[in-house]
Design an enzyme around this catalytic site. Sequence first.
Site: not given
Lengths: 526, 508
Positions: A81, A156, A180
Amino acid sequence: MTTDLTRASASELADLLASGETSSVEVTRALLARTHDVDTDVHAYLHVDHDGALASARDVDERRGRGEALHQLAGVPIAVKDVLATKGLPTTCGSKILEGWVPPYDATVVARLREAGMPILGKTNMDEFAMGSSTEHSAYGPTRNPWDLDRIPGGSGGGSSAVVASFQAPLAIGTDTGGSIRQPAAVTGTVGTKPTYGGVSRYGLVALASSLDQAGPCTRTVLDAALLHEVIGGHDPMDSTSIDAPVPPVVEAARRADVKGMKIGIVRELTGDGFQAGVQARFDESVQHLVDAGAEVVEVSCPSFTAALAAYYLILPSEASSNLAKFDAMRFGLRVLPEGVDAPSAEQVMAATRDAGFGDEVKRRIILGTYALSSGYYDAYYGSAQKVRRLIADDFARAFETADVLVSPTAPTTAFRFGDKIDDPMAMYLNDIATIPANLAGVPGMSLPSGLADEDGLPAGFQILAPAAADDRLYAVGAALEQRLLASWGGPLLNRAPHLTNASIASADATAGATTSADVTKGEGA
Amino acid sequence: MSSIDTEATISYEEVLESFDPVMGLEVHVELGTNTKMFCGCATEFGAEPNTQVCPVCLGLPGALPVVNEKAVESAIRIGLALNCEIAQWCRFARKNYFYPDMPKNFQTSQYDEPIAFEGYLDVDLDDGSTYRVEIERAHMEEDTGKSLHVGGSTGRIHGATHSLVDYNRAGIPLIEIVTKPLRGAGERAPEIARAYVATLRDLLKALDVSDVKMEQGSMRCDVNLSLMPKGSTTLGTRTETKNVNSLRSVERAVRYEMCRHGAILQAGGSILQETRHWHEDTGVTTSGRPKSDADDYRYFPEPDLVPVAPPQERVEELRATLPEPPAQRRKRLQSDWGFSDLEMRDVLNAGLVDLIGSTVEAGATPAGARKWWSGEIARRANTDGAVDVATYAVERGITPAHVVELEGLVKGGRLNDSMARQVWEGVLDGEGTPTAVADARGLELVQDDGALEAAVDTVIAANPEVAQKVRDGKVQAAGALIGQVMKEMKGQADAGKAREIILAKLTG
Ligand SMILES: [Zn+2]
């Protein structure tokens, strides 16, 4: 029949690499080719490190050739990420304000991946600074759900779930501040774990909310999550909130998949009203599977969970408003000079840069947090939120007196369509209603697919929560449930996902927006 | 731009007629740890700009602080030495404000949970009295970077074309020591302020936690001052004068602000609550940033750090490492050495305590040590512009052993006092050890009693009136005769022996 390397799990790849049936270069090439084919549609990546990934794959192959002792996952590629600092690789956090920033250091999680010899394929898309549940708040455009390109992949960490769901990587690192990792896993039919707070180092994780953030694995199987959890977990002297204790025996728990005699607590406040019928139905079936596997079901009540969302949206913006203050154009990242100012002061440059560099959701939360911390309001907002936080921790403690793990649907609904909630922050925030309590209390949680909702044919998620430092319980329960679900489905759920084709690329490019799924062929393996 | 406007003041006496000062002193001390407060960077003073930095102290995205245990221990020791209570559990807090020399745009500090609180420091004043300075708190925090404004006048931001920031200082551990409002100081306020900072400096030096160099900024003082009309109990509006960086300036800044406040209040004006800058050269303060209670730093507990919870046993271990408090040590030494108050004060003012201590330890008498270290050498050190006698002596290789040796030569009867002075001058001139100097200069008392008796006879014969006085019992008149004998002997006689012979001849 040759194995499709892109569809193999990490543990399968580890076996193939160990036996010499394939090489890391071969696997990495296959995955990069897959990315080339599908990521124009999916847009899971913000940055693909083609050369770097191949170089480290080559290195690990050479070391294997020399007979060096290697980590079990050595040579298995992974995506990270874009909120984790990667030395020499751009790190944007999905924000314009960090466009072009190349960190001079590795996050501890990234360093551990490199130590294990895992090639890093690239950096995955995310809502700006991890603020969102859809990746629609990424400054670089949204990621699309591989199940339906018209829909959100969760957030997210939508990039990390989508990259795994679209077979561009067997593994990815996500971060979970309020769900997330788990909510994207739920809506993409993948597995995601948020470890116990402090279980995985936060050093190098660009902080959204320091007291809530936790990095964890995004995978397609429970065992893969456990294997990755073991690589990244454990004490780090660079993070003083990191737990100074060995990683719980997660891999062993995932392999044993034993729930006999375990008490599974259904959280009354996290079922029923507000949960989509198909999501609830798959949840109920999953609970029955666990009963069939020898677990006992109890109902628990966590009354303070109803206040979790409100507390979360005070604590998170408060911490974020301070964490994001460093983005000021002085030392790194974007620098914007104010228009029409001859010799701007540092303060004016800071203001112009932050105005241009931050998106609306980020600004909304900075303003919220600044307000909540202001003198005169601190006690009423931040102070009260901390009290709620303690009540939630108390609720968990009580619930864990009667249950070994708690379970709930991960998210109230399946993936929604782009644009559905973008103008309604409250509706967007409600997505995380079931995942937020774990972050507030610091306990670990996992989401794994429970099946497809009848009404829309989209994946639903099953959430497991365990007491702090008992992450292994997530894996025992998750693996037991996974076994039974796979048997009932006759194979992985992702086999039922639409087949993303080369042909889709051109038209997806042409439409550019987030509104086409015309070139997706449905029903492979279904 | 005109130069700094000088504001109106009234005389100090006028201020005291109508007002009582209330002071608060905030002292920032840079700890002498090898590494910074929250990272492993070096803390060496004067390094190339931005060479002692890392992701943590540069506030790069993702970096996290880790508390320097050594700094926490220093903070606890300082707290204990200031008679404070030590928190069993306390947290760091973020002080949020934007400034280019603050890498994270918040300072990691402590807010309502300081590591040490509720203490005091007794300060000895010139008149021999003691004033107790109540300490409100001592807390830990990190220093900011240093801005250098280029292109304007005298490094000020006004008129500068650009600014450079050196982050070497960012993250250096600081302890901020805050007094309670000090009332009742009256006319002694400036002296108390100076004495407090001096006493604190000595204490920190004795604790070996900081090099406390005010001129290098490792110890910085902010002076809060307000005036209360006599008889009133309501605190006046205060100003905060920043970076008062010498003991003398502390005293002057308090006095100046008293006179400035007095002028404003006497004219019916009101004091603006603000930060003021002290100008060492002109001896005045000028207006800085207006400071109001509306300044909102949005403090909240630092979530990246775990609470500091020193176990009680550790605190007691640290208490056992405390040196004798300087004031107590001074009292003990004065009594050990048998110095009068005046002698002790002279010794203190000259910074000779340690030197005399080691000289006595080496075998000299306290009186001898004081005599030799405070006479000629002090005069020379002063003329030379040396920091103090000790430094001057070290630079010239003059040691306590020299004093012991010199005293030995006198005691052993080889030198009399005036000869010893000559020898000491030779030592200070770099001619060698006292024995070597005495040898080289041929300085030695005449041991031949016959020569001395002859000289006494000559002097008695030449001074019949004085001799008669001694015969009549005025023994002190013998002094004049001894002087004559010494002259006769060209100084190379033992005055004690001359006295014995004179008295024997005249009264025996
Ligand atoms: Zn550093």
